[in-house]
Design an enzyme around this catalytic site. Structure first.
Site, PDB file in Angstrom:
ATOM      1  N   CYS A 184       0.793  -0.981  -0.002  1.00 49.48           N
ATOM      2  CA  CYS A 184      -0.072   0.069  -0.174  1.00 49.48           C
ATOM      3  C   CYS A 184       0.904   1.432  -0.037  1.00 49.48           C
ATOM      4  O   CYS A 184       1.764   1.442   0.827  1.00 49.48           O
ATOM      5  CB  CYS A 184      -0.866   0.131   1.117  1.00 49.48           C
ATOM      6  SG  CYS A 184      -1.795   1.387   1.289  1.00 49.48           S
ATOM      7  N   CYS A 236      -0.498   4.049   2.499  1.00 46.37           N
ATOM      8  CA  CYS A 236      -0.068   4.300   4.177  1.00 46.37           C
ATOM      9  C   CYS A 236       0.286   2.693   4.496  1.00 46.37           C
ATOM     10  O   CYS A 236       1.599   2.578   4.200  1.00 46.37           O
ATOM     11  CB  CYS A 236      -1.331   4.584   4.728  1.00 46.37           C
ATOM     12  SG  CYS A 236      -2.816   3.917   4.399  1.00 46.37           S
ATOM     13  N   SER A 237      -0.799   1.985   4.949  1.00 46.17           N
ATOM     14  CA  SER A 237      -0.106   0.373   5.173  1.00 46.17           C
ATOM     15  C   SER A 237      -1.382  -0.304   5.146  1.00 46.17           C
ATOM     16  O   SER A 237      -1.505  -1.191   6.175  1.00 46.17           O
ATOM     17  CB  SER A 237       0.593   0.585   6.635  1.00 46.17           C
ATOM     18  OG  SER A 237      -0.259   0.903   7.530  1.00 46.17           O
ATOM     19  N   CYS A 238      -2.262  -0.065   4.326  1.00 47.14           N
ATOM     20  CA  CYS A 238      -3.523  -0.810   4.137  1.00 47.14           C
ATOM     21  C   CYS A 238      -3.087  -2.301   3.991  1.00 47.14           C
ATOM     22  O   CYS A 238      -2.480  -2.828   3.545  1.00 47.14           O
ATOM     23  CB  CYS A 238      -4.444  -0.420   2.917  1.00 47.14           C
ATOM     24  SG  CYS A 238      -4.874   1.232   3.120  1.00 47.14           S
TER      25      CYS A 238
END
Lengths: 113, 206
Positions: free
Chosen positions: B103, B106-108
């Site tokens: 991602c 962000c950090s999905c």
């Protein structure tokens, strides 16, 4: 939020999908161009995709639009598509001709070619 | 080095504590709700859930078909839905195609299926390099992808979450679903590794 609310939220999740018969702007197989925009506000259209040409590979259905939600504006539901870009389209001829990048983009991120 | 001295807490830890106590004092956050969330990710949810999905797909071709066609539907058959895994797409690694999830925004990450993302998944380096030079990143994970294999990188920047269905390793023929699940690692379900054949298989083959 109580402990019970938290447990329910974690178990059930929070759907961003909208039940809607809104027509799709694009069809699977369409070639599309990611818009060149530079909003100062929140967007899910990453810079490395802007201006690049890709192909719609799947229509995921209608979802709320984070770009407007992020500004506490309307939910502006619209179709989300899986769009395939070749690695060479994104990064040039040094990239592998075999490779590609798939990204989920909204109607408002795309224009027809 | 003396190990019994208390080190001062890191700046991040102190900041989190300060924010937490403010939120609790102002009545914005209920400590019991916070404990419920922490307990879920420390004790209940984690890569073992994704591993069960993968193992079932390995032994049940009909389930695998449904899983690849409609990840959300097939995963909910097993009761594994949840926060940050509401809309699931499962992509299959084969001898011709290797998938890698990132991602860039962000950090999905599919929390209900794999737990919280590892630190490297959230790092700026991984998030930028996975899209620009995935083969080099995979090499650093110890995975050499042959030139003729297609690499597909999935940037999960919208609301869909991705899970890689790794290839079933050789040497685990006839294994039960439960035993197969023990072979499946978190990194393999992100696409940063392959599932390794069981160690015992080597001696059997020899």
């Amino acid at each position: 939020m109580t402990a019970q609310d938290a447990r329910v939220l974690l178990a059930k999740g929070l759907s961003c999908q909208v039940d809607s018969n809104l027509p799709a702007k694009f069809q699977v197989g369409d070639h599309v161009k990611a818009k060149v925009i530079h909003p100062k506000t929140y967007t899910r259209l990453p810079r490395y995709i802007r201006g690049k040409v890709g192909t719609i590979v799947k229509d995921h259905g209608v979802y709320v639009f984070p770009d407007t939600m992020g500004q506490r504006l309307s939910t502006k539901p619209q179709h989300v598509y899986s769009v395939r870009f070749t690695a060479q389209e994104l990064w040039g001829l040094d990239a592998s001709p075999k490779d590609s990048l798939y990204i989920d983009l909204f109607d408002d991120h795309l224009e027809a070619l | 080095m003396p190990s019994h001295h208390h080190r001062p807490e890191s700046e991040v830890a102190l900041r989190v504590k300060a924010i937490e106590s403010l939120l609790v004092e102002k009545g914005i956050v209920d400590l019991a709700a916070l404990d419920a969330i922490i307990d879920t990710y420390e004790h209940k949810v984690g890569p073992h859930i994704g591993a069960q999905i993968v193992a079932k797909a390995w032994v049940d071709p009909e389930f695998k078909k449904r899983l690849l066609a409609d990840g959300t539907g097939a995963i909910s058959e097993l009761g594994f839905t949840g926060f940050s895994s509401e809309h699931m797409v499962v992509v299959e690694n084969t001898p011709e195609v290797h998938n890698l999830i990132v991602c860039t925004l962000c950090s999905c990450y599919p929390w209900a299926i794999l737990g919280l993302p590892p630190t490297w998944y959230k790092s700026f380096a991984y998030r930028s390099r996975a899209v620009i030079e995935p083969r080099k990143v995979l090499q650093e994970f110890g995975l050499e992808i042959p030139e003729q294999v297609e690499v597909r990188v999935w940037d999960s920047n919208a609301d869909l979450r991705y899970l890689v269905l790794p290839e079933r390793p050789d040497g685990a023929e006839g294994w039960s679903e439960e035993d197969l699940a023990t072979l499946v690692t978190r990194n393999a379900m992100i696409g940063a590794a392959k599932v390794q054949p069981p160690a015992a298989a080597d001696s059997l083959v020899a």
